[in-house]
Design an enzyme around this catalytic site. Structure first.
Site, PDB file in Angstrom:
ATOM      1  N   SER A 143       0.863  -1.190   0.000  1.00  0.00           N
ATOM      2  CA  SER A 143       0.000   0.000   0.000  1.00  0.00           C
ATOM      3  C   SER A 143       0.892   1.229   0.000  1.00  0.00           C
ATOM      4  O   SER A 143       2.044   1.175   0.440  1.00  0.00           O
ATOM      5  CB  SER A 143      -0.890   0.008   1.243  1.00  0.00           C
ATOM      6  OG  SER A 143      -1.536   1.258   1.389  1.00  0.00           O
TER       7      SER A 143
ATOM      8  N   TYR B 169      -1.778  -1.497  10.428  1.00  0.00           N
ATOM      9  CA  TYR B 169      -1.812  -1.734   8.982  1.00  0.00           C
ATOM     10  C   TYR B 169      -0.599  -1.102   8.307  1.00  0.00           C
ATOM     11  O   TYR B 169       0.025  -1.705   7.428  1.00  0.00           O
ATOM     12  CB  TYR B 169      -3.105  -1.153   8.414  1.00  0.00           C
ATOM     13  CG  TYR B 169      -3.341  -1.449   6.957  1.00  0.00           C
ATOM     14  CD1 TYR B 169      -3.768  -2.705   6.550  1.00  0.00           C
ATOM     15  CD2 TYR B 169      -3.155  -0.466   5.982  1.00  0.00           C
ATOM     16  CE1 TYR B 169      -4.001  -2.974   5.206  1.00  0.00           C
ATOM     17  CE2 TYR B 169      -3.388  -0.723   4.650  1.00  0.00           C
ATOM     18  CZ  TYR B 169      -3.810  -1.987   4.260  1.00  0.00           C
ATOM     19  OH  TYR B 169      -4.033  -2.256   2.920  1.00  0.00           O
TER      20      TYR B 169
END
Length: 324
Positions: A141, A154
Site C-alpha cells: 500500500s 496496517y
C-alpha cells in the site's frame, strides 16, 4: 509471461482487489486457485470465473496458518501441476489511535498481513524453484511510504510487506533464479469492502479518503505485472504524487496528509460502536463478498478528486518551502 493457460493462486480472493484480480485473470484465460476464509464466497467466485471458460479451484484458507497455506499450494499443484503466479492479497486492519489498539488485535494484523504473506511466499517460491520460473506478487500500500495516523498496525504491516519483497528479490537474484520474479503493488485508496471489514475503535464510522480508485484498476496492473514483471508499481495518480513528495520532504508531507486523513477519514463521520471487524472470524455479511465496497470507484470520483486538489497543492507548497 503468457497469461492464457497459466495457473494463478490468489489469497484474499473473496472480496476487493483479490476478487477483482481473480475475475481479471479468468477473463484473460488463466486457471485460478482461490483462497480466503469464506467458503461460500469462494464457491460463488469460482463459478463466476468458470463462466469465462477457465478452471477454478476454491480452497478455504486462513493465511496465518502455515500448514493451511502449504496445503493450498499442494492442492494447486495436485490439480493443475504448477503455480505460475502467486498473488498475496489477504489483509485485515484496525482503526484506532495507537494506544487504543488491543495488543492482541495489533498482533492479529501482523499475523495475517505479514506472516500470511511470508507463508504464501514460502509456499510459492518452494514450487517456483522446482519449476525454475514464476511470479510472486505482494500487495502492499502507499501507506508503506506515506503513513496515516489511524491505522498504525496496517501501516507497519504494509511496510513489512514491501521490505519482504525487497529481501526476496535479493535472495532470488543471489540464487541465480533469473526467471523467478518478486513484484510489489502499492495501491492508493481503493473502492473495496475492506473498510466495512476493518476493526474499529475510533468511535466513528471509518471510510475512504478521496480520490478513490476502482479495484479493477489494481487488478489490471496485477495482470500486467504477471505478464511483464517489474519491481514495484504504485496505483493511482494521487498515490504516485504522495510517494514522490514524501521522498523529497517527508516531514511536510506527513504533517499535511496526516491532518487531512484525520479530518476526512474519521472526525467528520457518524458515531460507531467498537468492533473487532473480521480480525478473528470472516464477515457473515454476503454483501461484502464483492469487488466494490460502494465507495465510488472510478465512476464517482470527480468531486472527490476536486476536493483532493487543495490538499495536494498544499502539500506541494510545503515541499517547495522545505526545499528552499
Amino acid at each position: 509471461m503468457r497469461i492464457k493457460g497459466s495457473v494463478v493462486v490468489i489469497t484474499g480472493a473473496s472480496s476487493g482487489i483479490g476478487r477483482a484480480a481473480a475475475l481479471r485473470f479468468a477473463k484473460e484465460g488463466a486457471d485460478v486457485v482461490l483462497a480466503a476464509r469464506r467458503a461460500e464466497a469462494l464457491a460463488d467466485l469460482a463459478a463466476e470465473c468458470e463462466k469465462a471458460g477457465v478452471r477454478a479451484l476454491a480452497v478455504p484458507t486462513d493465511v496465518s496458518d502455515v500448514a493451511a497455506v502449504d496445503q493450498l499450494a499442494e492442492r494447486a499443484v495436485a490439480v493443475f501441476g504448477r503455480i505460475d503466479v502467486w498473488l498475496n492479497d489477504a489483509a485485515v486492519g484496525v482503526y484506532a489511535r495507537f494506544d487504543d489498539i488491543p495488543p492482541e488485535d495489533f498482533q492479529r494484523v501482523l499475523d495475517v498481513n505479514v506472516m500470511g504473506y511470508v507463508n504464501g511466499a514460502r509456499a510459492a517460491l518452494r514450487q517456483m524453484r522446482r519449476q525454475k520460473r514464476g511470479v510472486l506478487i505482494n500487495v502492499a500500500s502507499i501507506v508503506a511510504e506515506v503513513p496515516m495516523p489511524w491505522s498504525s498496525a496496517y501501516v507497519v504491516s504494509k511496510a513489512a510487506v514491501r521490505a519482504l519483497s525487497l529481501a526476496l528479490r535479493t535472495a532470488t537474484r543471489l540464487d541465480g533464479q533469473k526467471h523467478i520474479h518478486v513484484c510489489t503493488v502499492l495501491p492508493a485508496t481503493i473502492d473495496t469492502p475492506w473498510y466495512q471489514h476493518a476493526a474499529n475503535y475510533t468511535g466513528r464510522r471509518v471510510g475512504t479518503i478521496p480520490p478513490v480508485y476502482s479495484a479493477d484498476r489494481v487488478a489490471r496492473a496485477i495482470v500486467d505485472l504477471a505478464r511483464s514483471p517489474r519491481r514495484e508499481v504504485t496505483i493511482g495518480t494521487t498515490g504516485k504524487t504522495a510517494v514522490l513528495q514524501h521522498r523529497v520532504a517527508p516531514r511536510a508531507v506527513e504533517a499535511s496528509f496526516g491532518s487531512w486523513s484525520d479530518k476526512r477519514g474519521v472526525r467528520r463521520s457518524r458515531r460507531a460502536a467498537p468492533s473487532s471487524g473480521n480480525l478473528y472470524r470472516p464477515s457473515t455479511d454476503p454483501s461484502t463478498a464483492a469487488v466494490s465496497g460502494g465507495w465510488g470507484g472510478r465512476r464517482k470520483t470527480t468531486t472527490r478528486r476536486l476536493a483532493t486538489v487543495g490538499a495536494l497543492v498544499a502539500a506541494g507548497v510545503a515541499v517547495r518551502r522545505a526545499m528552499s
